[in-house]
Each structure stands twice: as C-alpha cells, then as structure tokens.
Motif scaffolding. Structure first.
Motif, mmCIF file in Angstrom:
data_model
loop_
_atom_site.group_PDB
_atom_site.id
_atom_site.type_symbol
_atom_site.label_atom_id
_atom_site.label_comp_id
_atom_site.label_asym_id
_atom_site.label_seq_id
_atom_site.Cartn_x
_atom_site.Cartn_y
_atom_site.Cartn_z
ATOM 1 N N TYR A 158 0.845 -1.276 0.163
ATOM 2 C CA TYR A 158 0.075 0.004 0.059
ATOM 3 C C TYR A 158 0.640 1.245 0.125
ATOM 4 N N LEU A 159 0.010 2.385 -0.369
ATOM 5 C CA LEU A 159 0.766 3.797 -0.366
ATOM 6 C C LEU A 159 0.976 4.047 1.098
ATOM 7 N N VAL A 160 2.328 4.460 1.254
ATOM 8 C CA VAL A 160 2.664 5.135 2.581
ATOM 9 C C VAL A 160 3.300 6.368 2.595
ATOM 10 N N GLY A 161 2.738 7.127 3.360
ATOM 11 C CA GLY A 161 3.318 8.723 3.794
ATOM 12 C C GLY A 161 4.127 8.897 4.723
ATOM 13 N N PHE A 162 4.122 7.924 5.688
ATOM 14 C CA PHE A 162 4.898 7.984 6.827
ATOM 15 C C PHE A 162 6.062 7.404 6.902
ATOM 16 N N ALA A 163 7.325 7.787 6.247
ATOM 17 C CA ALA A 163 8.502 6.948 6.294
ATOM 18 C C ALA A 163 9.658 7.941 6.228
ATOM 19 N N SER A 164 10.912 7.365 6.708
ATOM 20 C CA SER A 164 12.048 8.304 6.623
ATOM 21 C C SER A 164 13.095 7.263 7.043
ATOM 22 N N GLN A 165 14.616 8.000 6.452
ATOM 23 C CA GLN A 165 15.667 7.347 6.879
ATOM 24 C C GLN A 165 15.943 7.797 8.606
ATOM 25 N N CYS A 166 16.365 6.750 9.423
ATOM 26 C CA CYS A 166 16.460 7.345 10.730
ATOM 27 C C CYS A 166 17.840 7.054 11.168
ATOM 28 N N SER A 167 18.699 6.597 10.328
ATOM 29 C CA SER A 167 20.067 6.099 11.074
ATOM 30 C C SER A 167 20.942 6.310 9.905
ATOM 31 N N ILE A 168 22.159 6.805 9.941
ATOM 32 C CA ILE A 168 23.315 6.753 9.000
ATOM 33 C C ILE A 168 23.941 5.549 9.162
ATOM 34 N N ARG A 169 24.815 5.217 10.236
ATOM 35 C CA ARG A 169 25.448 4.285 10.605
ATOM 36 C C ARG A 169 24.934 3.471 11.819
ATOM 37 N N PRO A 170 24.322 2.434 11.727
ATOM 38 C CA PRO A 170 24.076 1.783 10.680
ATOM 39 C C PRO A 170 23.117 2.350 9.976
ATOM 40 N N ALA A 171 22.875 1.922 8.539
ATOM 41 C CA ALA A 171 21.696 2.528 7.692
ATOM 42 C C ALA A 171 20.498 1.810 8.252
ATOM 43 N N ARG A 172 19.339 2.745 8.637
ATOM 44 C CA ARG A 172 18.198 2.196 8.910
ATOM 45 C C ARG A 172 16.948 3.252 8.467
ATOM 46 N N PHE A 173 15.815 2.494 8.221
ATOM 47 C CA PHE A 173 14.701 3.420 7.466
ATOM 48 C C PHE A 173 13.383 2.767 8.248
ATOM 49 N N MET A 174 12.734 3.740 8.563
ATOM 50 C CA MET A 174 11.215 3.398 9.377
ATOM 51 C C MET A 174 10.327 3.705 8.452
ATOM 52 N N VAL A 175 9.223 2.696 8.508
ATOM 53 C CA VAL A 175 8.220 2.812 7.586
ATOM 54 C C VAL A 175 6.830 2.854 8.659
ATOM 55 N N TRP A 176 5.753 3.426 8.487
ATOM 56 C CA TRP A 176 4.735 3.345 9.227
ATOM 57 C C TRP A 176 3.397 2.861 8.531
ATOM 58 N N LEU A 177 2.989 1.741 9.128
ATOM 59 C CA LEU A 177 1.809 1.216 8.433
ATOM 60 C C LEU A 177 0.609 1.034 9.198
ATOM 61 N N SER A 178 -0.620 1.499 8.849
ATOM 62 C CA SER A 178 -1.771 1.913 9.318
ATOM 63 C C SER A 178 -2.246 0.540 9.860
ATOM 64 N N LYS A 179 -2.909 0.761 11.001
ATOM 65 C CA LYS A 179 -3.374 -0.461 11.684
ATOM 66 C C LYS A 179 -4.772 -0.917 10.789
ATOM 67 N N ALA A 180 -5.567 -0.044 9.985
ATOM 68 C CA ALA A 180 -6.581 -0.436 9.470
ATOM 69 C C ALA A 180 -6.313 -1.140 8.282
ATOM 70 N N ASN A 181 -5.036 -1.216 7.800
ATOM 71 C CA ASN A 181 -4.732 -1.627 6.475
ATOM 72 C C ASN A 181 -4.247 -3.314 6.408
ATOM 73 N N ARG A 182 -4.745 -4.207 5.418
ATOM 74 C CA ARG A 182 -4.275 -5.454 5.376
ATOM 75 C C ARG A 182 -2.966 -5.576 5.344
ATOM 76 N N THR A 183 -2.183 -4.610 4.727
ATOM 77 C CA THR A 183 -0.520 -4.700 4.585
ATOM 78 C C THR A 183 -0.091 -4.800 5.814
ATOM 79 N N LEU A 184 -0.522 -3.974 6.873
ATOM 80 C CA LEU A 184 -0.096 -4.342 8.318
ATOM 81 C C LEU A 184 -0.091 -5.871 8.672
ATOM 82 N N ARG A 185 -1.039 -6.406 8.510
ATOM 83 C CA ARG A 185 -1.338 -7.902 8.782
ATOM 84 C C ARG A 185 -0.187 -8.720 7.993
#
Length: 163
Positions: free
Chosen positions: A29-56
């Motif tokens: 699904y289409l996500v608007g809440f996401a961002s790189q959150c660390s350089i070393r180590p490289a990390r990226f955070m995505v936020w999935l809605s609890k109402a969405n099937r993709t979360l399950r």
C-alpha cells in the motif's frame, strides 16, 4: 484540526509503495509516513496503518520492499492507495518479481527501491513502525526522477478509512 496539523499541513513529503509477503500472502500500500532514521548503521522506518491489510501481512514478514514513485505515477498510487487488498489483488495487473527473502519488487515502475530486513516493530498509535535494515537497493532513474509527493496524491480516496 490539531496543533500538529498546523505544522504538517504545508509539508509535501514523498510517498512510497511498501510491499510485504508472508505465508503465501502478498500485500502492498501507499505510505506517507517513512524516513531514513540512521546513517550508521543505515536504517529506514516505515509506518503502516493498523486499519490496512498490509500491516497484517507485514507483521509476519521478515522483509519489506520500499518503492519510490515518479511524479507521473498517480495511477500506480491509486492502485496501492485507493484500493484495498481485502477486495482486490493489487498485483494482478502490476508487473513484479521476487526479490531478496521473498520480497515483492515492482518491475521497472519505481525509479528506486530497497528491501529491508525488519529489525523491530513499534506501536505508534494508529500506525505501527517497521525499522528496516537495508539489504538490497536499486536506483533505475539515476536520481533524476521527480518523485510523487503527498500533494500529488491528495485526491486519492484511501481504500480504508484513515484511522
């Protein structure tokens, strides 16, 4: 309107298609809440809605794939943002292939993508955050693509009500 809305309303951040596969199911699904959150180590955070099937599906997945979209890919954004996987197989008319760890990669439709191993999950209210450790990435645009943003997709009615 909340005090935070006053701050966030003028923001025009990129949108992503996040795909997940687990136990024979696939979702995205289409996500608007996401961002790189660390350089070393490289990390990226995505936020999935609890109402969405993709979360399950993502709750059981070891990896997620995160895809950027070009500014002109509102049709693809409508499939992943305006449809629900509860009623339609979003992948039926989309070219895709398996990536690392059985991840789902959109074929040449995204200017850039990466697959991240799920390091942890965080309850954030009406969304769950997935901390991803990148394992593979591709940038087919060479960094030249104008990206799809929140304001480009403002007329897409979500497949599920916004929580």
């Amino acid at each position: 309107m909340t005090d935070l809305d006053t701050f966030t309303d003028p923001l025009d951040y990129p949108l992503y298609v996040v795909t997940a596969a687990a136990a024979g199911e696939k979702s995205g699904y289409l996500v608007g809440f996401a961002s790189q959150c660390s350089i070393r180590p490289a990390r990226f955070m995505v936020w999935l809605s609890k109402a969405n099937r993709t979360l399950r599906v993502a709750a059981r997945a070891e990896r997620l794939a995160v895809h950027l979209l070009r500014h002109d890919q509102t049709g693809l954004a409508r499939v992943f943002g305006g449809e629900t996987g509860d009623r339609r197989d979003k992948f039926s008319d989309i070219a895709w292939h398996r990536g690392p760890g059985e991840s789902l990669i959109l074929d040449e439709q995204a200017p850039a993508w990466f697959v991240g191993r799920v390091e942890s999950r965080v309850d954030g209210g009406d969304h769950v955050g997935f901390l991803l450790a990148p394992e593979a990435a591709e940038n087919v645009s060479g960094g030249e693509a104008a990206l799809l943003s929140l304001h480009d997709a403002r007329d897409i009615t979500p497949g599920h009500p916004v929580a």
